[in-house]
Design an enzyme around this catalytic site. Structure first.
Site, mmCIF file in Angstrom:
data_model
loop_
_atom_site.group_PDB
_atom_site.id
_atom_site.type_symbol
_atom_site.label_atom_id
_atom_site.label_comp_id
_atom_site.label_asym_id
_atom_site.label_seq_id
_atom_site.Cartn_x
_atom_site.Cartn_y
_atom_site.Cartn_z
ATOM 1 N N SER A 9 0.940 -1.125 -0.178
ATOM 2 C CA SER A 9 -0.022 0.018 0.177
ATOM 3 C C SER A 9 0.966 1.201 -0.125
ATOM 4 C CB SER A 9 -0.828 0.044 1.242
ATOM 5 O OG SER A 9 -0.012 0.179 2.356
ATOM 6 N N GLY A 10 2.139 1.019 0.270
ATOM 7 C CA GLY A 10 2.799 2.276 0.364
ATOM 8 C C GLY A 10 3.246 2.560 1.973
ATOM 9 N N ASP A 13 3.606 -1.314 7.037
ATOM 10 C CA ASP A 13 3.407 -2.756 7.226
ATOM 11 C C ASP A 13 3.619 -3.893 6.443
ATOM 12 O OD1 ASP A 13 2.609 -2.161 9.776
ATOM 13 O OD2 ASP A 13 0.523 -1.625 9.454
ATOM 14 N N MET A 33 -2.445 -1.969 -5.762
ATOM 15 C CA MET A 33 -3.562 -1.771 -6.413
ATOM 16 C C MET A 33 -4.184 -0.469 -6.488
ATOM 17 S SD MET A 33 -5.984 -5.202 -4.920
ATOM 18 C CE MET A 33 -5.607 -4.621 -3.077
ATOM 19 N N CYS A 108 -13.468 -4.628 0.735
ATOM 20 C CA CYS A 108 -12.269 -4.123 -0.094
ATOM 21 C C CYS A 108 -11.705 -5.462 0.268
ATOM 22 C CB CYS A 108 -11.776 -3.179 0.220
ATOM 23 S SG CYS A 108 -10.203 -2.945 -0.619
ATOM 24 N N CYS A 204 -10.374 5.729 1.930
ATOM 25 C CA CYS A 204 -9.746 6.436 0.704
ATOM 26 C C CYS A 204 -10.474 7.195 -0.181
ATOM 27 C CB CYS A 204 -8.870 5.169 -0.049
ATOM 28 S SG CYS A 204 -10.009 4.301 -0.997
#
Length: 360
Positions: A9-10, A13, A33, A108, A204
């Protein structure tokens, strides 16, 4: 399983997830993604000293790419915006229109990370998917168990209850046995660009937290004002549109009253918001649909376990009666506060997640 696709995700973690798997000898490929984007989103995600409230910004993609290259991993950006809109955003909006309060992170995980992404991994020649979720997977006599993380303050098993046996056999959660502090230490030692990056907090596609405005923009509709009523049906004031409210809400009602008032019911058909006392929010019985049973065997008709009806609470002892067709009634030993339609009730046996369903 030696070839694995790492969802990045950037954030810190998922970056440490990739590092740990590489250290364990896995052949890893990183991917991000791309689910949603807007100028507003990117501005919110890049604010102040690297603090991030959401995911999926352009900076997040570049952070993920930087870590992947640091680890010598190939890296892909996968455009799933159309699927995300259909499976997550549209569901989110529909739920609010129906007087429910959805959890888009659960949707999600169900549709994107562990359905769409697993298929993508197979298409790319990888055997499974790894994510930075704080949860554990253990195999016992050929049955895969989803278990809580070792660090209870970071446990994310609640949002993973939709996983199946087949999916669990192809998933890795390397962080499940680690505290967050150790994860950050690893990132710092490896010189990751995101070692001190704040965790994402908001949804988001609603970076400012204004769900109602987002829904009105998405649908192109204006939701009509209606009436606040008390538990006896007496009108006590006007509300500004049913999508502005959720069960248990106290702030922002704009109703002067001697005692505190809370939203206890949303009546979409009548366009009414029912207000009552805090005591009116408590109930022992919760009904769920779309029940997922992780073990994959037949669901028992009646059984004892514990359950929780929101992410940030301790599970409570209860009895479950399975009625068939994914429907069940959960009866808690003690009344629980603000069971909210659209949220999930997740069932536990100690540290093991049995499954869960959507409250209605």
């Amino acid at each position: 399983m030696k070839k694995i696709l790492v969802a990045m995700s950037g954030g810190v973690d998922s970056s440490v997830t990739g590092y740990l798997l590489k250290e364990q000898g896995y052949e890893c490929c990183g991917c991000t993604m791309k689910l949603y984007e807007s100028e507003e989103l990117d501005r919110c995600s890049c604010a102040n000293d690297g603090a991030t409230k959401t995911c999926c910004s352009a900076d997040d993609v570049e952070d993920a790419r930087s870590v992947a290259y640091n680890l010598g991993m190939p890296f892909y950006v996968l455009n799933y915006k159309e699927d995300f809109e259909k499976c997550v955003i549209a569901d989110f909006v529909k739920c609010y229109e129906c007087g429910m309060t959805p959890n888009p992170c659960i949707q999600c995980n169900k549709h994107m990370k562990f359905e769409k992404l697993l298929k993508q991994a197979e298409a790319l020649g990888y055997e499974g998917v790894a994510t930075g979720h704080y949860a554990r997977i253990e195999e016992e006599n050929g049955v895969f168990r989803l278990k809580k993380a070792s660090d209870p303050s970071k446990d994310q098993s609640y949002v993973l209850y939709n996983l199946s046996q087949e999916q669990l056999s192809k998933i890795k959660f390397p962080l499940g046995g680690l505290p967050k502090s150790e994860v950050r230490e690893i990132a710092e030692k490896q010189g990751f660009i995101n070692a001190r990056k704040h965790d994402s907090q908001d949804i988001c596609f609603v970076p400012d937290g204004d769900y109602a405005s987002m829904i009105e923009r998405y649908t192109g509709k204006t939701f009509k004002p209606g009436n606040f009523v008390d538990v006896n049906g007496n009108v006590i004031g006007p509300h500004k549109g049913i999508i502005h409210y959720t069960i248990g809400q106290r702030r922002g009602l704009g109703i002067p009253a001697k005692d505190r008032l809370y939203v206890i019911k949303l009546d979409v058909e009548k366009n009414e918001v029912v207000l009552g006392s805090n005591e009116d929010l408590f109930s022992k019985t919760v009904k769920v649909s779309d029940l997922n049973w992780i073990e994959g065997s037949d669901i028992p008709t009646d059984f004892r376990c514990s359950a929780k009806i929101r992410y940030r609470m301790n599970e409570q002892p209860c009895s479950v009666h399975y009625e068939g067709d994914g429907h069940a009634t959960i009866t808690f030993d003690e009344a629980q506060r603000a069971a909210t339609p659209g949220q999930s009730a997740v069932l536990y046996d100690g540290d093991t997640v049995l499954g869960g369903g959507i409250i209605f």
